[in-house]
Design a protein around this motif. Structure first.
Motif, PDB file in Angstrom:
ATOM      1  N   LYS A 181      17.299  -8.804 -19.581  1.00 42.24           N
ATOM      2  CA  LYS A 181      16.396  -9.083 -18.466  1.00 42.24           C
ATOM      3  C   LYS A 181      17.088  -8.775 -17.143  1.00 42.24           C
ATOM      4  CE  LYS A 181      13.819 -12.643 -18.083  1.00 42.24           C
ATOM      5  NZ  LYS A 181      12.550 -11.903 -17.898  1.00 42.24           N
ATOM      6  N   ASP A 182      16.279  -8.260 -16.226  1.00 42.62           N
ATOM      7  CA  ASP A 182      16.719  -8.040 -14.854  1.00 42.62           C
ATOM      8  C   ASP A 182      15.519  -8.285 -13.951  1.00 42.62           C
ATOM      9  OD1 ASP A 182      17.901  -7.331 -12.480  1.00 42.62           O
ATOM     10  OD2 ASP A 182      17.959  -5.181 -12.896  1.00 42.62           O
ATOM     11  N   GLY A 183      15.358  -9.526 -13.511  1.00 44.60           N
ATOM     12  CA  GLY A 183      14.189  -9.879 -12.724  1.00 44.60           C
ATOM     13  C   GLY A 183      12.942  -9.804 -13.593  1.00 44.60           C
ATOM     14  N   ASN A 184      11.949  -9.037 -13.146  1.00 43.17           N
ATOM     15  CA  ASN A 184      10.727  -8.855 -13.923  1.00 43.17           C
ATOM     16  C   ASN A 184      10.828  -7.729 -14.944  1.00 43.17           C
ATOM     17  OD1 ASN A 184       9.045 -10.917 -12.818  1.00 43.17           O
ATOM     18  ND2 ASN A 184       8.808  -9.682 -10.958  1.00 43.17           N
ATOM     19  N   ASN A 185      11.953  -7.040 -14.973  1.00 39.92           N
ATOM     20  CA  ASN A 185      12.173  -5.973 -15.949  1.00 39.92           C
ATOM     21  C   ASN A 185      12.879  -6.547 -17.171  1.00 39.92           C
ATOM     22  OD1 ASN A 185      11.128  -3.967 -14.187  1.00 39.92           O
ATOM     23  ND2 ASN A 185      13.098  -3.888 -13.131  1.00 39.92           N
ATOM     24  N   GLN A 186      12.393  -6.166 -18.347  1.00 44.28           N
ATOM     25  CA  GLN A 186      13.022  -6.671 -19.566  1.00 44.28           C
ATOM     26  C   GLN A 186      12.870  -5.670 -20.694  1.00 44.28           C
ATOM     27  OE1 GLN A 186      11.167 -10.408 -20.547  1.00 44.28           O
ATOM     28  NE2 GLN A 186       9.108  -9.576 -20.584  1.00 44.28           N
ATOM     29  N   THR A 212       2.863  -8.146 -29.586  1.00 45.93           N
ATOM     30  CA  THR A 212       1.624  -8.158 -28.820  1.00 45.93           C
ATOM     31  C   THR A 212       1.273  -9.535 -28.301  1.00 45.93           C
ATOM     32  OG1 THR A 212       0.361  -8.345 -30.887  1.00 45.93           O
ATOM     33  CG2 THR A 212       0.650  -6.150 -29.974  1.00 45.93           C
ATOM     34  N   SER A 213       1.508 -10.586 -29.089  1.00 44.15           N
ATOM     35  CA  SER A 213       1.188 -11.937 -28.615  1.00 44.15           C
ATOM     36  C   SER A 213       2.059 -12.312 -27.426  1.00 44.15           C
ATOM     37  CB  SER A 213       1.358 -12.961 -29.737  1.00 44.15           C
ATOM     38  OG  SER A 213       2.695 -13.000 -30.192  1.00 44.15           O
ATOM     39  N   TYR A 214       3.335 -11.930 -27.473  1.00 49.48           N
ATOM     40  CA  TYR A 214       4.206 -12.226 -26.328  1.00 49.48           C
ATOM     41  C   TYR A 214       3.800 -11.389 -25.122  1.00 49.48           C
ATOM     42  CZ  TYR A 214       8.210 -12.184 -23.242  1.00 49.48           C
ATOM     43  OH  TYR A 214       8.997 -12.263 -22.122  1.00 49.48           O
ATOM     44  N   TYR A 215       3.556 -10.114 -25.339  1.00 52.14           N
ATOM     45  CA  TYR A 215       3.202  -9.223 -24.226  1.00 52.14           C
ATOM     46  C   TYR A 215       1.909  -9.673 -23.544  1.00 52.14           C
ATOM     47  CZ  TYR A 215       2.096  -4.900 -21.712  1.00 52.14           C
ATOM     48  OH  TYR A 215       1.789  -3.985 -20.729  1.00 52.14           O
ATOM     49  N   ASN A 216       0.922 -10.078 -24.311  1.00 47.89           N
ATOM     50  CA  ASN A 216      -0.355 -10.492 -23.736  1.00 47.89           C
ATOM     51  C   ASN A 216      -0.254 -11.797 -22.964  1.00 47.89           C
ATOM     52  OD1 ASN A 216      -1.697  -8.257 -24.772  1.00 47.89           O
ATOM     53  ND2 ASN A 216      -2.227  -9.289 -26.693  1.00 47.89           N
ATOM     54  N   SER A 217       0.799 -12.569 -23.187  1.00 50.26           N
ATOM     55  CA  SER A 217       0.965 -13.838 -22.468  1.00 50.26           C
ATOM     56  C   SER A 217       1.656 -13.666 -21.118  1.00 50.26           C
ATOM     57  CB  SER A 217       1.779 -14.816 -23.325  1.00 50.26           C
ATOM     58  OG  SER A 217       3.152 -14.446 -23.360  1.00 50.26           O
ATOM     59  N   LEU A 218       2.160 -12.450 -20.847  1.00 47.32           N
ATOM     60  CA  LEU A 218       2.961 -12.241 -19.640  1.00 47.32           C
ATOM     61  C   LEU A 218       2.100 -12.064 -18.396  1.00 47.32           C
ATOM     62  CD1 LEU A 218       5.592  -9.688 -21.009  1.00 47.32           C
ATOM     63  CD2 LEU A 218       5.944 -12.128 -20.591  1.00 47.32           C
ATOM     64  N   PRO A 219       2.607 -12.484 -17.247  1.00 46.90           N
ATOM     65  CA  PRO A 219       1.945 -12.120 -15.978  1.00 46.90           C
ATOM     66  C   PRO A 219       1.952 -10.607 -15.813  1.00 46.90           C
ATOM     67  CG  PRO A 219       3.619 -13.839 -15.656  1.00 46.90           C
ATOM     68  CD  PRO A 219       3.799 -13.325 -17.050  1.00 46.90           C
ATOM     69  N   THR A 222       5.177  -8.841 -14.797  1.00 42.42           N
ATOM     70  CA  THR A 222       6.202  -8.744 -15.839  1.00 42.42           C
ATOM     71  C   THR A 222       5.818  -7.729 -16.900  1.00 42.42           C
ATOM     72  OG1 THR A 222       6.685 -11.087 -15.461  1.00 42.42           O
ATOM     73  CG2 THR A 222       7.629 -10.087 -17.429  1.00 42.42           C
ATOM     74  N   LYS A 223       4.522  -7.621 -17.179  1.00 48.22           N
ATOM     75  CA  LYS A 223       4.072  -6.612 -18.147  1.00 48.22           C
ATOM     76  C   LYS A 223       4.506  -5.220 -17.722  1.00 48.22           C
ATOM     77  CE  LYS A 223      -0.095  -8.764 -20.105  1.00 48.22           C
ATOM     78  NZ  LYS A 223      -1.559  -8.664 -20.208  1.00 48.22           N
ATOM     79  N   ARG A 224       4.409  -4.948 -16.419  1.00 46.71           N
ATOM     80  CA  ARG A 224       4.749  -3.602 -15.941  1.00 46.71           C
ATOM     81  C   ARG A 224       6.218  -3.268 -16.134  1.00 46.71           C
ATOM     82  NH1 ARG A 224       0.800  -5.133 -11.956  1.00 46.71           N
ATOM     83  NH2 ARG A 224       2.417  -5.980 -10.591  1.00 46.71           N
ATOM     84  N   GLY A 225       7.061  -4.281 -16.221  1.00 48.16           N
ATOM     85  CA  GLY A 225       8.491  -4.019 -16.370  1.00 48.16           C
ATOM     86  C   GLY A 225       9.019  -4.286 -17.759  1.00 48.16           C
ATOM     87  N   THR A 226       8.125  -4.396 -18.749  1.00 47.66           N
ATOM     88  CA  THR A 226       8.527  -4.748 -20.106  1.00 47.66           C
ATOM     89  C   THR A 226       8.519  -3.521 -21.018  1.00 47.66           C
ATOM     90  OG1 THR A 226       7.701  -7.015 -19.912  1.00 47.66           O
ATOM     91  CG2 THR A 226       7.960  -6.148 -22.133  1.00 47.66           C
ATOM     92  N   LEU A 227       9.557  -3.389 -21.817  1.00 46.51           N
ATOM     93  CA  LEU A 227       9.644  -2.314 -22.809  1.00 46.51           C
ATOM     94  C   LEU A 227      10.088  -2.910 -24.134  1.00 46.51           C
ATOM     95  CD1 LEU A 227       9.708   0.686 -23.709  1.00 46.51           C
ATOM     96  CD2 LEU A 227      12.103   0.728 -22.964  1.00 46.51           C
ATOM     97  N   PHE A 228       9.360  -2.606 -25.207  1.00 53.78           N
ATOM     98  CA  PHE A 228       9.742  -3.008 -26.550  1.00 53.78           C
ATOM     99  C   PHE A 228      10.372  -1.817 -27.268  1.00 53.78           C
ATOM    100  CE2 PHE A 228       6.238  -5.879 -25.541  1.00 53.78           C
ATOM    101  CZ  PHE A 228       6.801  -7.104 -25.864  1.00 53.78           C
ATOM    102  N   ILE A 229      11.470  -2.079 -27.955  1.00 53.52           N
ATOM    103  CA  ILE A 229      12.132  -1.041 -28.740  1.00 53.52           C
ATOM    104  C   ILE A 229      12.191  -1.494 -30.195  1.00 53.52           C
ATOM    105  CG2 ILE A 229      14.278   0.216 -29.166  1.00 53.52           C
ATOM    106  CD1 ILE A 229      14.906   0.055 -26.214  1.00 53.52           C
TER     107      ILE A 229
END
Length: 275
Positions: A181-186, A212-219, A222-229
């Motif tokens: 995590k780095d601020g709103n980026n994760q 998907t359940s975690y991603y859909n719960s985000l503001p 934060t969604k804009r800075g989230t990447l799943f690998i």
């Protein structure tokens, strides 16, 4: 007057409004019905609140976080914060992965598997010598080592530190292998180990549900800075098919409609990095 009416901000408010309107309108309609119909309708009016209460508490017990909006908390970033996951969850994940990888060799139902060549019933490799299959413990140990090596590689490539085996603060029942995590980026990483190039449909569906359940719960910020690998580590026979594996699972996660990517690694190359 209208300026003083609060906006609907969370699912609980929607449920309350729906229940209230349903009961009031149901009572208002009752006198207008034929007598033969009134008896059935009375049972519906009595049973509907009970059904609603039962459904509410089932959701509250299993997925209570879906009943609240991030704005209901003093800190909306609570949904994006993490804490160490339980050792039990960690053990369950490793056991499931080891069992799934070992059982793909003798799966009774080929339809439960996702193959990289587009057919559910055919493995992607030609080696069917199952006489000396490794034990669950051996596979779990290799899966754990693969996870360590992948996270170390990603940390070096991205020049960041990953927290290992953590759960979202608002969702303690799920666990991710690693999070940076780095601020709103994760960056959130899930590592899967395979020796035959096959991952069970159930395993993939659980990864999808968790992501998907975690991603859909985000503001939204934060969604804009989230990447799943989704990192897949190929060992043994699967090492010869990494390209096909990457294409196959990239196509699968593309349908999840979340920012995600697939990274495929050869176990032999990862081992060389620690020698």
């Amino acid at each position: 007057m209208t300026e003083k009416i609060a906006h609907v901000k969370n699912p609980l408010t929607v449920i309350a409004i729906f229940a209230g309107i349903a009961e009031v309108s149901g009572t208002a309609v009752l006198p207008l019905l034929e007598k033969d119909t009134q008896q059935v309708y009375v049972w519906f009016i009595m049973g509907f609140p009970l059904l609603l209460v039962v459904a509410f508490f089932l959701v509250l017990y299993n997925k209570n976080y879906v009943l609240y909006a991030p704005s209901d908390f003093k800190d909306e970033n609570l949904f994006a914060s993490f804490k160490p996951g339980s050792p039990q969850l960690r053990a369950e994940k490793l056991n499931e992965e080891a069992g799934a990888d070992r059982n793909t060799e003798e799966a009774a139902q080929p339809s439960d598997l996702i193959s990289t060549n587009g057919t559910a019933s055919e493995p992607i490799c030609d080696n069917h010598d199952f006489i000396s299959r490794p034990s669950y413990g051996q596979i779990a140990a290799q899966a754990s080592l693969a996870e360590d090596l992948v996270i170390t590689r990603l940390a070096s490539e991205r020049r960041t530190q990953f927290a290992r085996n953590v759960s979202p603060a608002a969702m303690p029942s799920i666990m991710f292998d690693a999070v940076a995590k780095d601020g709103n980026n994760q960056i959130i990483v899930e590592v899967k180990y395979t020796r035959k190039g096959l991952i069970s449909i159930g395993n993939i569906e659980r990864v999808k549900s968790t992501f998907t359940s975690y991603y859909n719960s985000l503001p939204d910020v934060t969604k804009r800075g989230t990447l799943f690998i989704l990192a897949i580590v190929c060992d043994g026979d699967a090492e010869a098919n990494t390209s096909r594996i990457e294409v196959k699972y990239s196509d699968i996660i593309r349908e999840w409609n979340i920012p995600a990517q697939v990274r495929v690694y050869r176990m032999s190359e990862l081992r060389k990095s620690i020698q």
